[in-house]
Design a protein around this motif. Structure first.
Motif, PDB file in Angstrom:
ATOM      1  N   SER A  45       0.851  -1.183   0.000  1.00 23.52           N
ATOM      2  CA  SER A  45       0.000   0.000   0.000  1.00 23.52           C
ATOM      3  C   SER A  45       0.886   1.231   0.000  1.00 23.52           C
ATOM      4  CB  SER A  45      -0.933   0.009   1.214  1.00 23.52           C
ATOM      5  OG  SER A  45      -0.181   0.076   2.407  1.00 23.52           O
ATOM      6  N   MET A  46       0.322   2.332  -0.500  1.00 22.32           N
ATOM      7  CA  MET A  46       1.075   3.570  -0.574  1.00 22.32           C
ATOM      8  C   MET A  46       0.125   4.739  -0.360  1.00 22.32           C
ATOM      9  SD  MET A  46       3.560   4.906  -3.578  1.00 22.32           S
ATOM     10  CE  MET A  46       4.727   3.641  -3.104  1.00 22.32           C
ATOM     11  N   LYS A  47       0.547   5.648   0.513  1.00 20.47           N
ATOM     12  CA  LYS A  47      -0.258   6.845   0.748  1.00 20.47           C
ATOM     13  C   LYS A  47      -0.040   7.821  -0.411  1.00 20.47           C
ATOM     14  CE  LYS A  47      -0.375   6.589   5.762  1.00 20.47           C
ATOM     15  NZ  LYS A  47      -1.755   6.379   6.032  1.00 20.47           N
ATOM     16  N   THR A  48      -1.155   8.390  -0.867  1.00 15.68           N
ATOM     17  CA  THR A  48      -1.113   9.391  -1.930  1.00 15.68           C
ATOM     18  C   THR A  48      -1.923  10.592  -1.456  1.00 15.68           C
ATOM     19  OG1 THR A  48      -3.132   8.713  -3.075  1.00 15.68           O
ATOM     20  CG2 THR A  48      -1.095   7.507  -3.630  1.00 15.68           C
ATOM     21  N   PRO A  49      -1.858  11.706  -2.157  1.00 17.28           N
ATOM     22  CA  PRO A  49      -2.667  12.866  -1.760  1.00 17.28           C
ATOM     23  C   PRO A  49      -4.167  12.588  -1.770  1.00 17.28           C
ATOM     24  CG  PRO A  49      -0.971  13.535  -3.314  1.00 17.28           C
ATOM     25  CD  PRO A  49      -0.930  12.032  -3.249  1.00 17.28           C
TER      26      PRO A  49
END
Length: 186
Positions: A133-137
């Protein structure tokens, strides 16, 4: 692929959406015993819902339009849509609804559910991997890969021809792979 605004699982969606530009459903089957034919479905909806961080309450529902099948060969695609295989006019959809979502290792899951093809429903299990998983705006993106193999004869896709050297033109086992990106909005 189209997104489904309502959740067939019976719950309101809680910020999960499938990214149609980064999601695919593909398949592979043996050809002439020694080769492999691959294809994909271009029109499908996938609904995902989970409230727990470990995904133990996750639900997945998918609907695939059979007429969207492509193997990049028009003649073969027409044959696959015919009564010899999917009978796309009579049975326009392939569906899957999960019944359990079980964590079996680090980022490894078994997603079991009911798969329906040609109005025949069988219980199948996908071996799934949460790739990360990756946090994005815009929220957090989760990438999944899920694979299952089924015997096509179990679902009434029975056309085949014997080949001179032994074996069949088309294999009986079809491996299906889903690569899914899910967005979870905070």
């Amino acid at each position: 692929m189209k997104e489904n605004p309502c959740n067939p699982c019976g719950k309101m969606e809680k910020g999960w959406s499938v990214d149609p530009d980064h999601t695919s459903i593909s398949f592979a089957v043996k050809h002439l015993v020694i080769s492999e034919v691959t294809g994909k479905f271009r029109d499908f909806t996938i609904t995902f819902n989970a409230t727990k961080d470990d995904f133990s309450d996750a639900m997945v529902v998918a609907a695939i339009k059979v007429a969207s099948i492509t193997t990049e060969n028009e003649k073969r695609d027409a044959h696959l849509k015919s009564d010899d295989f999917f009978s796309a006019e009579k049975y326009p959809d392939i569906t899957f609804k999960s019944t359990s979502f079980q964590k079996v290792g680090v980022n490894q899951y078994k997603i079991t559910g009911d798969l329906t093809i040609r109005n025949v429903t069988k219980r199948v299990t996908f071996e799934a991997t949460l790739n990360g998983s990756m946090k994005t705006p815009n929220g957090t993106v989760y990438a999944w890969r899920a694979v299952t193999a089924v015997n096509r004869f179990d679902f009434g896709l029975k056309w085949n021809m014997a080949i001179e050297g032994g074996g069949l033109v088309a294999g009986d086992t079809v491996t299906t792979t889903l690569n899914i990106e899910l967005n979870k909005v905070a």
